[in-house]
Enzyme design. Sequence first.
Site, PDB file in Angstrom:
ATOM      1  CG  ASP A 201      -8.063  -3.021   3.566  1.00 44.42           C
ATOM      2  OD1 ASP A 201      -8.833  -2.125   2.896  1.00 44.42           O
ATOM      3  OD2 ASP A 201      -8.287  -4.128   3.394  1.00 44.42           O
ATOM      4  CG  HIS A 202      -7.110   1.647  -0.399  1.00 43.40           C
ATOM      5  ND1 HIS A 202      -6.882   0.527  -1.103  1.00 43.40           N
ATOM      6  CD2 HIS A 202      -8.143   2.044  -1.245  1.00 43.40           C
ATOM      7  CE1 HIS A 202      -7.548   0.460  -2.117  1.00 43.40           C
ATOM      8  NE2 HIS A 202      -8.254   1.358  -2.147  1.00 43.40           N
ATOM      9  CG  HIS A 264     -10.157  -3.752  -0.422  1.00 42.94           C
ATOM     10  ND1 HIS A 264      -9.146  -3.194   0.526  1.00 42.94           N
ATOM     11  CD2 HIS A 264      -9.686  -3.509  -1.546  1.00 42.94           C
ATOM     12  CE1 HIS A 264      -8.110  -2.865  -0.262  1.00 42.94           C
ATOM     13  NE2 HIS A 264      -8.492  -3.194  -1.562  1.00 42.94           N
TER      14      HIS A 264
HETATM   15  N1  LIG Z   1      -0.883   0.459  -7.601  1.00 37.72           N
HETATM   16  C1  LIG Z   1      -2.236   0.136  -6.891  1.00 37.72           C
HETATM   17  O1  LIG Z   1      -2.936   0.931  -7.108  1.00 37.72           O
HETATM   18  C2  LIG Z   1      -2.024  -0.477  -5.463  1.00 37.72           C
HETATM   19  C3  LIG Z   1      -1.163  -1.164  -5.328  1.00 37.72           C
HETATM   20  N2  LIG Z   1      -1.163  -2.133  -3.728  1.00 37.72           N
HETATM   21  C4  LIG Z   1      -0.006  -2.626  -3.446  1.00 37.72           C
HETATM   22  O2  LIG Z   1       1.220  -1.788  -3.613  1.00 37.72           O
HETATM   23  C5  LIG Z   1       2.470  -2.495  -3.727  1.00 37.72           C
HETATM   24  C6  LIG Z   1       3.291  -1.626  -4.827  1.00 37.72           C
HETATM   25  O3  LIG Z   1       2.426  -1.743  -5.916  1.00 37.72           O
HETATM   26  P1  LIG Z   1       2.806  -0.751  -7.312  1.00 37.72           P
HETATM   27  O4  LIG Z   1       3.069   0.575  -6.918  1.00 37.72           O
HETATM   28  O5  LIG Z   1       1.630  -0.988  -8.022  1.00 37.72           O
HETATM   29  O6  LIG Z   1       4.109  -1.680  -7.898  1.00 37.72           O
HETATM   30  P2  LIG Z   1       5.022  -1.351  -8.880  1.00 37.72           P
HETATM   31  O7  LIG Z   1       5.163  -2.482  -9.620  1.00 37.72           O
HETATM   32  O8  LIG Z   1       4.320  -0.087  -9.750  1.00 37.72           O
HETATM   33  O9  LIG Z   1       6.408  -0.784  -8.259  1.00 37.72           O
HETATM   34  C7  LIG Z   1       7.233  -1.667  -7.726  1.00 37.72           C
HETATM   35  C8  LIG Z   1       8.348  -0.718  -7.334  1.00 37.72           C
HETATM   36  O10 LIG Z   1       9.177  -1.595  -6.602  1.00 37.72           O
HETATM   37  C9  LIG Z   1      10.438  -1.490  -6.890  1.00 37.72           C
HETATM   38  N3  LIG Z   1      11.468  -2.630  -6.966  1.00 37.72           N
HETATM   39  C10 LIG Z   1      10.947  -3.676  -7.563  1.00 37.72           C
HETATM   40  N4  LIG Z   1      12.028  -4.511  -7.497  1.00 37.72           N
HETATM   41  C11 LIG Z   1      13.175  -4.053  -6.662  1.00 37.72           C
HETATM   42  C12 LIG Z   1      14.132  -4.421  -6.234  1.00 37.72           C
HETATM   43  N5  LIG Z   1      14.782  -5.810  -6.348  1.00 37.72           N
HETATM   44  N6  LIG Z   1      15.079  -3.554  -5.393  1.00 37.72           N
HETATM   45  C13 LIG Z   1      14.664  -2.516  -5.508  1.00 37.72           C
HETATM   46  N7  LIG Z   1      13.366  -1.775  -5.928  1.00 37.72           N
HETATM   47  C14 LIG Z   1      12.629  -2.687  -6.450  1.00 37.72           C
HETATM   48  C15 LIG Z   1      10.315  -0.701  -8.196  1.00 37.72           C
HETATM   49  O11 LIG Z   1      11.565   0.108  -8.636  1.00 37.72           O
HETATM   50  P3  LIG Z   1      12.161   0.190 -10.015  1.00 37.72           P
HETATM   51  O12 LIG Z   1      11.372   1.091 -10.839  1.00 37.72           O
HETATM   52  O13 LIG Z   1      13.554   0.878  -9.963  1.00 37.72           O
HETATM   53  O14 LIG Z   1      12.213  -0.964 -10.523  1.00 37.72           O
HETATM   54  C16 LIG Z   1       9.316   0.199  -7.996  1.00 37.72           C
HETATM   55  O15 LIG Z   1       9.474   1.250  -7.402  1.00 37.72           O
HETATM   56  C17 LIG Z   1       2.027  -3.782  -3.982  1.00 37.72           C
HETATM   57  O16 LIG Z   1       2.207  -4.601  -2.738  1.00 37.72           O
HETATM   58  C18 LIG Z   1       0.641  -3.847  -4.289  1.00 37.72           C
HETATM   59  O17 LIG Z   1      -0.139  -5.101  -4.150  1.00 37.72           O
HETATM   60  C19 LIG Z   1      -2.194  -2.016  -3.311  1.00 37.72           C
HETATM   61  C20 LIG Z   1      -3.370  -1.348  -3.397  1.00 37.72           C
HETATM   62  C21 LIG Z   1      -3.171  -0.618  -4.692  1.00 37.72           C
HETATM   63  O1  LIG Z   2      -6.353  -2.943  -3.569  1.00 36.81           O
HETATM   64  C1  LIG Z   2      -7.086  -2.625  -4.742  1.00 36.81           C
HETATM   65  O2  LIG Z   2      -8.076  -1.906  -4.751  1.00 36.81           O
HETATM   66  C2  LIG Z   2      -8.320  -1.512  -5.859  1.00 36.81           C
HETATM   67  C3  LIG Z   2      -9.819  -0.847  -5.602  1.00 36.81           C
HETATM   68  O3  LIG Z   2      -9.528   0.158  -4.841  1.00 36.81           O
HETATM   69  P1  LIG Z   2     -10.512   1.506  -5.005  1.00 36.81           P
HETATM   70  O4  LIG Z   2     -10.306   2.525  -3.850  1.00 36.81           O
HETATM   71  O5  LIG Z   2     -10.512   2.150  -6.302  1.00 36.81           O
HETATM   72  O6  LIG Z   2     -11.916   0.973  -4.604  1.00 36.81           O
HETATM   73  C4  LIG Z   2      -8.316  -2.468  -7.135  1.00 36.81           C
HETATM   74  O7  LIG Z   2      -8.571  -1.820  -8.324  1.00 36.81           O
HETATM   75  C5  LIG Z   2      -7.182  -3.081  -7.196  1.00 36.81           C
HETATM   76  O8  LIG Z   2      -7.176  -4.264  -8.024  1.00 36.81           O
HETATM   77  C6  LIG Z   2      -6.764  -3.757  -5.623  1.00 36.81           C
HETATM   78  O9  LIG Z   2      -5.344  -4.128  -5.682  1.00 36.81           O
END
Ligand SMILES: NC(=O)C1=CN([C@@H]2O[C@H](COP(=O)(O)OP(=O)(O)OC[C@H]3O[C@@H](n4cnc5c(N)ncnc54)[C@H](OP(=O)(O)O)[C@@H]3O)[C@@H](O)[C@H]2O)C=CC1
Ligand SMILES: O=C1O[C@H](COP(=O)(O)O)[C@@H](O)[C@H](O)[C@H]1O
Length: 508
Positions: A201-202, A264
């Site tokens: 949980d960041h 959070h």
């Molecule tokens: N983004 C954010 O700010 C935050 C994200 N999170 C959590 O982090 C996690 C990742 O989020 P996010 O980076 O936004 O997700 P994205 O959708 O941007 O990225 C998903 C990744 O998974 C890969 N992927 C998906 N399906 C497959 C598969 N079948 N086999 C192999 N690779 C696969 C994709 O690869 P490819 O490109 O090759 O399809 C890509 O690298 C989630 O659980 C999200 O809830 C939590 C807090 C904040």
């Molecule tokens: O985990 C999440 O957090 C962000 C908010 O993070 P912050 O560090 O910018 O406060 C939120 O925007 C996103 O929807 C949620 O998945």
Amino acid sequence: MATTGINVSQEQVEANKCKENIPEPCIVVIFGASGDLTKRKLLPALYHLEQSNLLPTDFAVVGVARRDLSATFAHDMHDGILAGGGVDKDEAKLDKFMERVQYFATEFDNDEGFEKLKAFLADLDKKFGTKGNRLFYLAVAPEFFADITQRLGKHGMTGEEGGGWVRVIIEKPFGTDLESAKKLNSEVNSVLHEDQIFRIDHYLGKETVQNILVFRFGNGIFEPIWNRNYIDSVQITAAESIGIEGRGPFYEAAGALRDVLQNHVMEVLSFVAMEPPDSFEADAVRFEKLKVWKAIEPIRVEDTARGQYGPGRVGDRPVVGYREEERVSKESQTETYAAMKLEIENWRWAGVPFYIRAAKRLEKRVTEVVITFRQPPLHLFKGSSNKGMESNVLTLRIQPDDGISLKFGAKLPGPTTNVAQVEMNFSYADAFGKSSANGYERLLLDAMLGDGTLFAEREGVETTWALMTPILEAWKAQKVDFPNYEAGSWGPKEADELLARDGRAWKV
Ligand SMILES: NC(=O)C1=CN([C@@H]2O[C@H](COP(=O)(O)OP(=O)(O)OC[C@H]3O[C@@H](n4cnc5c(N)ncnc54)[C@H](OP(=O)(O)O)[C@@H]3O)[C@@H](O)[C@H]2O)C=CC1
Ligand SMILES: O=C1O[C@H](COP(=O)(O)O)[C@@H](O)[C@H](O)[C@H]1O
């Protein structure tokens, strides 16, 4: 009132960023390497650790995702780190770091891919001296958490076979309700020991969240008054001005309660409300957090409010409503605003309401804890102007303007006893300089060191879901006339009414 300056030199601040221990040699393997989180947060955080000399010399990073990005991955990540800011743009150092960043393509359900990955990592051990130690990071959609973990087990990559330690960081959301969280816990616990699992949980990586414990337990003037005898109420707000940033399908299934409130905000609440732990060791801190969540009374649906933003303006920019966002249903019932009143039935907090809320597209981005203190008898001031006679308010500002402020009454100059509200303010930036840490740095470092203090554990996750699941079910059963607040406002009137009923108002 002016910010209090503290005589801390920038050298002292920098020196304090060193951990006593540097992690053992290891490979950080990031599943979901081509995703948003890896590019924006994880790689920059790792590079920043490198810059602060906090990574072991024998170290490598391997990005894993589906597409074959071997030719471009390092280049893209390099540019991402530079574009992200907050890191010293020392190109030579960055180039050197990037030499240790590798890419491996596989589908997450491909057994052959996992077998090859295992061999690939073993080769890197020889090349980089990483001794078989692995930190796997599941930066992937939640539906892959169990699958990937179980495949690690199936292919002998969980450390059972010896050869080095194995730890797994699992991103949020950890489940979508109590049942799914329990199922996921059983699935990951069937292949990993609890002390190998790091549920991230960041918010717990944020300095200002950790500072809640220092502020409460390290200051003789605040520690004794942190209870129902002195505190009238507590508010925790996690307000964002951004919308859903292209994450339509994810947010449609999540909503504000699952996305931010259950994790959070509940983590922050546990730091505000917990008893002093015996130490800052993982077990002691987790035990006290759990006690807080367990003491929360079942939440009544009448003590909740939800909302969804319609079109509006954020700053000077017009923005669309939630239902007009990409890949969102025109009839969506997903809440982008969630608020509730909680009551912690223990000796310290009985009778003190905790109002919590999380939302998107509010007027501004602000995460803070507002503590309102009880007032003294005011009969002495009967003849005076009462304007300044408001309760003392202590605000722990988590972001963006990190700091702490205290509001109190002061005598207005002149031949009266009229009172005005004034504010004392501590600002992190003024006292310690700007920090570039995004929370992930500290947490990645702690996971490499095997320190789970700032990570969620099994029972804690299930307890917060147990509290929230009945509300999710009640909300699902009752349709609402959305949208009910304008983007760029402070949310729906229902949330104001929740506090007005108790004679209070949101303080942000
Ligand atoms: N983004 C954010 O700010 C935050 C994200 N999170 C959590 O982090 C996690 C990742 O989020 P996010 O980076 O936004 O997700 P994205 O959708 O941007 O990225 C998903 C990744 O998974 C890969 N992927 C998906 N399906 C497959 C598969 N079948 N086999 C192999 N690779 C696969 C994709 O690869 P490819 O490109 O090759 O399809 C890509 O690298 C989630 O659980 C999200 O809830 C939590 C807090 C904040
Ligand atoms: O985990 C999440 O957090 C962000 C908010 O993070 P912050 O560090 O910018 O406060 C939120 O925007 C996103 O929807 C949620 O998945």
